[in-house]
Design an enzyme around this catalytic site. Structure first.
Site, mmCIF file in Angstrom:
data_model
loop_
_atom_site.group_PDB
_atom_site.id
_atom_site.type_symbol
_atom_site.label_atom_id
_atom_site.label_comp_id
_atom_site.label_asym_id
_atom_site.label_seq_id
_atom_site.Cartn_x
_atom_site.Cartn_y
_atom_site.Cartn_z
ATOM 1 N N ASP A 118 0.926 -1.513 -0.204
ATOM 2 C CA ASP A 118 0.292 -0.019 -0.054
ATOM 3 C C ASP A 118 1.341 1.510 0.069
ATOM 4 O O ASP A 118 1.769 1.345 0.719
ATOM 5 C CB ASP A 118 -0.834 -0.376 1.334
ATOM 6 C CG ASP A 118 -2.392 -0.744 1.106
ATOM 7 O OD1 ASP A 118 -2.301 -1.640 0.578
ATOM 8 O OD2 ASP A 118 -2.703 -1.293 2.142
ATOM 9 N N ASP A 136 -6.850 -1.293 -5.376
ATOM 10 C CA ASP A 136 -7.910 -1.498 -3.625
ATOM 11 C C ASP A 136 -8.702 -0.469 -4.308
ATOM 12 O O ASP A 136 -10.327 -0.310 -3.880
ATOM 13 C CB ASP A 136 -7.330 -0.882 -2.209
ATOM 14 C CG ASP A 136 -6.870 -1.025 -2.319
ATOM 15 O OD1 ASP A 136 -6.500 -2.919 -2.644
ATOM 16 O OD2 ASP A 136 -5.912 -1.445 -1.199
#
Length: 163
Positions: A118, A136
């Site tokens: 991330d 995501d």
């Protein structure tokens, strides 16, 4: 293979390529570096998330890695079947394609790194949204689109027949 189905699968592949390319760039840029402050409310960070959304189950000893890989494979299989059924529509296949591409992008991370990479971090002062990535984002947009498609009022054919 139906041309429409092929185009939806190509979109999923494009999501995977964009996701993996952005993660590669972040890994090359931030591996030995502090986060990069882009604006007052956004920074690029490097975070490895062994859990799911919002770091769900991230504190577990490692079994969740393969659980989430298996879950993603099952969900992708189900979505592929739905994609085939709805291939000639627009909104639902778009949603399914985005979700499939995002799920595959995160599965690649889990297999390669043991966790999802991330890097997008939005915050206001010390309060922030959990870091996330392009996969995501695709999953989120796909789920919102899928829900919107399911809950929007359906057009009904006119009761009057043309004369």
């Amino acid at each position: 293979m139906n041309a429409r189905l092929a185009s939806w699968l190509a979109l999923s592949a494009l999501v995977v390529v964009v996701d993996q390319a952005t993660k590669w760039l972040v890994l090359q840029t931030l591996a030995d570096r502090a986060p990069i402050q882009v604006t007052d409310f956004f920074r690029l960070v490097l975070v490895y998330n062994p859990g799911a959304a919002f770091s769900f189950l991230a504190d577990q000893p490692g079994w969740q890695r393969w659980f989430f890989v298996g879950l993603a494979v099952v969900i992708c299989g189900w979505l592929l079947a739905l994609l085939y059924q709805h291939r000639d529509e627009t909104a639902l296949p778009l949603a399914f394609s985005l979700i499939i591409g995002g799920a595959i992008g995160n599965v690649i991370d889990r297999i390669a790194y043991g966790a999802v990479v991330d890097f997008l971090y939005f915050h206001v002062g010390q309060y922030g949204w959990p870091a996330f990535n392009a996969a995501d984002s695709a999953i989120t947009v796909g789920v919102v689109l899928m829900l919107w498609t399911q809950f929007r009022p359906q057009r009904r054919p006119s009761k009057e027949s043309p004369q």
